[in-house]
Enzyme design. Structure first.
Site, PDB file in Angstrom:
ATOM      1  CE  LYS A 109      -3.066  -2.258   3.197  1.00 34.92           C
ATOM      2  NZ  LYS A 109      -3.460  -2.339   4.563  1.00 34.92           N
ATOM      3  CG  ASP A 160       6.738   2.388  -0.040  1.00 33.61           C
ATOM      4  OD1 ASP A 160       7.533   1.384  -0.579  1.00 33.61           O
ATOM      5  OD2 ASP A 160       6.000   2.187   1.045  1.00 33.61           O
ATOM      6  CG  ASP A 190      14.907  -0.925   4.952  1.00 40.05           C
ATOM      7  OD1 ASP A 190      15.294  -0.147   5.410  1.00 40.05           O
ATOM      8  OD2 ASP A 190      14.591  -2.005   5.665  1.00 40.05           O
ATOM      9  CE  LYS A 222      14.798   3.506   5.824  1.00 40.86           C
ATOM     10  NZ  LYS A 222      13.979   2.809   6.931  1.00 40.86           N
ATOM     11  CG  ASP A 231       2.505   1.398   7.587  1.00 44.62           C
ATOM     12  OD1 ASP A 231       3.418   1.134   6.587  1.00 44.62           O
ATOM     13  OD2 ASP A 231       1.949   0.373   8.332  1.00 44.62           O
ATOM     14  NE  ARG A 268      -0.858   2.332   4.974  1.00 45.57           N
ATOM     15  CZ  ARG A 268       0.330   1.619   4.618  1.00 45.57           C
ATOM     16  NH1 ARG A 268       1.170   1.895   3.921  1.00 45.57           N
ATOM     17  NH2 ARG A 268       0.262   0.149   5.103  1.00 45.57           N
TER      18      ARG A 268
HETATM   19  P1  IMP Z   1      12.682  -4.086   1.892  1.00 43.03           P
HETATM   20  O1  IMP Z   1      12.054  -5.304   1.515  1.00 43.03           O
HETATM   21  O2  IMP Z   1      13.733  -4.395   3.376  1.00 43.03           O
HETATM   22  O3  IMP Z   1      13.469  -3.499   0.858  1.00 43.03           O
HETATM   23  O4  IMP Z   1      11.531  -3.285   2.516  1.00 43.03           O
HETATM   24  C1  IMP Z   1      10.680  -2.466   1.489  1.00 43.03           C
HETATM   25  C2  IMP Z   1       9.353  -2.141   1.951  1.00 43.03           C
HETATM   26  O5  IMP Z   1       9.387  -2.089   3.615  1.00 43.03           O
HETATM   27  C3  IMP Z   1       8.852  -0.897   1.604  1.00 43.03           C
HETATM   28  O6  IMP Z   1       8.145  -1.203   0.408  1.00 43.03           O
HETATM   29  C4  IMP Z   1       8.088  -0.421   2.787  1.00 43.03           C
HETATM   30  O7  IMP Z   1       6.757  -0.973   2.644  1.00 43.03           O
HETATM   31  C5  IMP Z   1       8.628  -0.833   4.104  1.00 43.03           C
HETATM   32  N1  IMP Z   1       9.439  -0.211   4.707  1.00 43.03           N
HETATM   33  C6  IMP Z   1      10.904  -0.385   4.710  1.00 43.03           C
HETATM   34  N2  IMP Z   1      11.502   0.841   5.429  1.00 43.03           N
HETATM   35  C7  IMP Z   1      10.454   1.586   5.670  1.00 43.03           C
HETATM   36  C8  IMP Z   1      10.458   2.978   6.499  1.00 43.03           C
HETATM   37  O8  IMP Z   1      11.158   3.584   6.863  1.00 43.03           O
HETATM   38  N3  IMP Z   1       9.016   3.261   6.819  1.00 43.03           N
HETATM   39  C9  IMP Z   1       7.888   2.753   6.274  1.00 43.03           C
HETATM   40  N4  IMP Z   1       8.109   1.483   5.400  1.00 43.03           N
HETATM   41  C10 IMP Z   1       9.220   1.049   5.536  1.00 43.03           C
HETATM   42 MG    MG Z   2       6.478  -0.848   0.033  1.00 45.78          MG
END
Ligand code: IMP
Ligand code: MG
Length: 176
Positions: free
Chosen positions: A43, A100, A103, A131, A159, A165
């Site tokens: 979302k 969005d 990470d 990030k 969120d 959000r």
């Molecule tokens: P990844 O799989 O660790 O890259 O995480 C990606 C997903 O985790 C993103 O699409 C976000 O939905 C959520 N996410 C990661 N970091 C944040 C943050 O700082 N705030 C909010 N959501 C986050």
């Molecule tokens: Mg996401």
């Protein structure tokens, strides 16, 4: 359970609007006659997506995919699952995945691998936030809004425990 509070503003509304406009212009330029399929990763990307597609002055198509990568907290579970799939075929389409925030990189690399098996003509990634310090899985990002430090972000679609959000800017979560 404490849900935190709104901390310092990292990117304000004007800065967001300006950067999203530039990303939209870049996509319009790169895909002028291609009718790309922009896929919103639900979302968190929904607000960014809504603003981005209106900044692309070229024909495009939209679709949505929903993944769960995190639990309810702010730490990665490392597990990615498609909870609601695309509604149309991406075969032979120029696809842009719109996220969005990247990470660890797990969610987007899983999605990229999954969508690649469906034979798109091309597949690129557009993310509002990168990030980069947190990356665990290498993934090429084609359009990036802002590179941000290692803080938990809320607002503009993002969120914490389902909250925040609707903030129209990007803020740090104040966990104190
Ligand atoms: P990844 O799989 O660790 O890259 O995480 C990606 C997903 O985790 C993103 O699409 C976000 O939905 C959520 N996410 C990661 N970091 C944040 C943050 O700082 N705030 C909010 N959501 C986050
Ligand atoms: Mg996401």
């Amino acid at each position: 359970m404490a849900v935190g509070a709104v901390g310092r503003v990292l990117v304000n509304q004007d800065e967001l609007a300006q950067r999203v406009r530039a990303l939209g212009q870049a996509i319009a330029r790169d895909y002028a006659d291609a009718n790309p399929l922009l896929v919103c990763v639900l979302k968190g990307a929904v607000i960014f997506f809504a603003d981005l597609i209106r900044a692309v002055a070229a024909p495009l198509t939209t679709d949505f995919i929903s993944v769960s990568s995190y639990g309810t907290g702010s730490a990665s579970s490392g597990v990615v699952k498609i909870t609601s799939d695309l509604s149309i075929s991406i075969e032979d389409r120029d696809v842009i995945l719109v996220e969005d925030i990247i990470d660890s990189g797990r969610t987007i690399s899983y999605l990229k691998r999954n969508l690649a098996t469906r034979h798109p003509k091309s597949l690129r990634i557009c993310t509002l936030l990168d990030k980069i310090e947190r990356r665990e899985v290498d993934v090429e990002l084609d359009y990036v809004g802002f590179t941000i430090p290692n803080v938990f972000i809320i607002g503009y679609g993002m969120d914490h425990d389902g909250l925040y959000r609707n903030l129209p800017y990007l803020a740090a979560l104040d966990e104190a």
